[in-house]
Design a protein around this motif. Structure first.
Motif, PDB file in Angstrom:
ATOM      1  N   GLN A 194       6.895 -69.586  51.275  1.00  0.00           N
ATOM      2  CA  GLN A 194       7.193 -70.637  52.427  1.00  0.00           C
ATOM      3  C   GLN A 194       5.909 -71.990  52.851  1.00  0.00           C
ATOM      4  O   GLN A 194       5.094 -71.640  51.611  1.00  0.00           O
ATOM      5  N   THR A 195       6.655 -72.727  53.021  1.00  0.00           N
ATOM      6  CA  THR A 195       5.700 -73.918  53.208  1.00  0.00           C
ATOM      7  C   THR A 195       4.605 -73.493  53.925  1.00  0.00           C
ATOM      8  O   THR A 195       4.170 -73.179  55.454  1.00  0.00           O
ATOM      9  N   VAL A 196       3.045 -74.573  53.730  1.00  0.00           N
ATOM     10  CA  VAL A 196       2.181 -74.213  54.466  1.00  0.00           C
ATOM     11  C   VAL A 196       2.135 -75.468  55.172  1.00  0.00           C
ATOM     12  O   VAL A 196       1.680 -76.568  54.415  1.00  0.00           O
ATOM     13  N   HIS A 197       2.046 -75.201  56.385  1.00  0.00           N
ATOM     14  CA  HIS A 197       1.692 -76.320  57.514  1.00  0.00           C
ATOM     15  C   HIS A 197       0.175 -76.984  58.038  1.00  0.00           C
ATOM     16  O   HIS A 197      -0.019 -75.858  58.829  1.00  0.00           O
ATOM     17  N   LYS A 198      -0.444 -78.552  57.380  1.00  0.00           N
ATOM     18  CA  LYS A 198      -1.909 -78.233  58.134  1.00  0.00           C
ATOM     19  C   LYS A 198      -1.819 -78.628  59.570  1.00  0.00           C
ATOM     20  O   LYS A 198      -0.708 -79.246  59.490  1.00  0.00           O
ATOM     21  N   TRP A 199      -2.587 -78.448  59.620  1.00  0.00           N
ATOM     22  CA  TRP A 199      -2.532 -78.611  61.879  1.00  0.00           C
ATOM     23  C   TRP A 199      -4.042 -78.723  61.749  1.00  0.00           C
ATOM     24  O   TRP A 199      -5.457 -77.633  61.614  1.00  0.00           O
ATOM     25  N   GLU A 200      -4.718 -80.060  61.914  1.00  0.00           N
ATOM     26  CA  GLU A 200      -6.419 -80.507  61.896  1.00  0.00           C
ATOM     27  C   GLU A 200      -6.821 -79.456  62.948  1.00  0.00           C
ATOM     28  O   GLU A 200      -8.564 -78.900  63.056  1.00  0.00           O
TER      29      GLU A 200
END
Length: 212
Positions: free
Chosen positions: A71-77
């Protein structure tokens, strides 16, 4: 919604005993091994989405989960660690020598100029909950974040805007997992906090000795 809050693996900053905040330390060799053990733990846990702090130590930990799940990892600041301004990169001893007023309060909520305020942290927590409600109310979501911020977020879930007035009792170890479930009423149910049984004996012993 099922939410899994996960702290990153041991970083070089952890290994050196430094308070990191927004400073971008990579994972240590031990931290990389912990991340792989964490990924294996999630191999049989359903996840619809994986989010991560954009700091390297968290993102690389999340990538280990994503690789096991394909699965893809989404960056979330927004799920970054607390901004600790002038305290970042110092050891606790150095902080207490240079900023003795920090002894009177938690380092995370010292109120020192240049650090993230309780009000700012409250707004950040509220925003995250709102976004999760809007986008993922029926999903299983993993968020890889940081020990300080996870402990504050848990306090916010329990006490709302009053979280900063109460002692924060949580210990959040490297790659520990906290599982929270929301039903239709959006009242959080805490299944477990700071679970780290996926780690090897070596890693758990290091955490208990305060080395992580």
């Amino acid at each position: 919604m099922n939410l899994y809050l996960i702290r990153h693996g041991e970083s070089e900053g952890n290994r050196l005993g430094k308070i990191q905040g927004w400073h971008n330390f990579p994972l240590s060799d031990l931290g990389k091994r912990q991340a792989l053990q964490l990924g294996d733990f999630f191999k049989h846990i359903h996840l619809d989405h994986i989010y991560s702090s954009d700091l390297t130590r968290a993102y690389d930990t999340a990538i280990a989960i994503g690789s096991y799940k394909d699965q893809t990892v989404h960056k979330w600041e927004k799920v970054r660690e607390v901004n600790l301004g002038p305290l970042q990169g110092l050891t606790r001893k150095e902080i207490y020598e240079q900023f003795p007023q920090a002894k009177e309060k938690s380092i995370l909520t010292s109120g020192l100029e240049g650090t993230e305020s309780v009000e700012e942290l409250t707004k950040r927590c509220a925003y995250i909950v709102d976004q999760l409600k809007r986008a993922h109310h029926k999903d299983d979501v993993a968020i890889v974040s940081h020990g300080g911020f996870i402990s504050i977020f848990l306090m916010y879930l329990m006490l709302g805007e009053n979280w900063g007035e109460v002692h924060r009792p949580f210990q959040i170890g490297n790659t520990s997992v906290t599982h929270i479930e929301w039903t239709e009423s959006w009242k959080p149910l805490f299944h477990y906090v700071n679970r780290d049984h996926h780690l090897t004996t070596e890693a758990i012993a290091s955490q208990k000795m305060g080395l992580l």
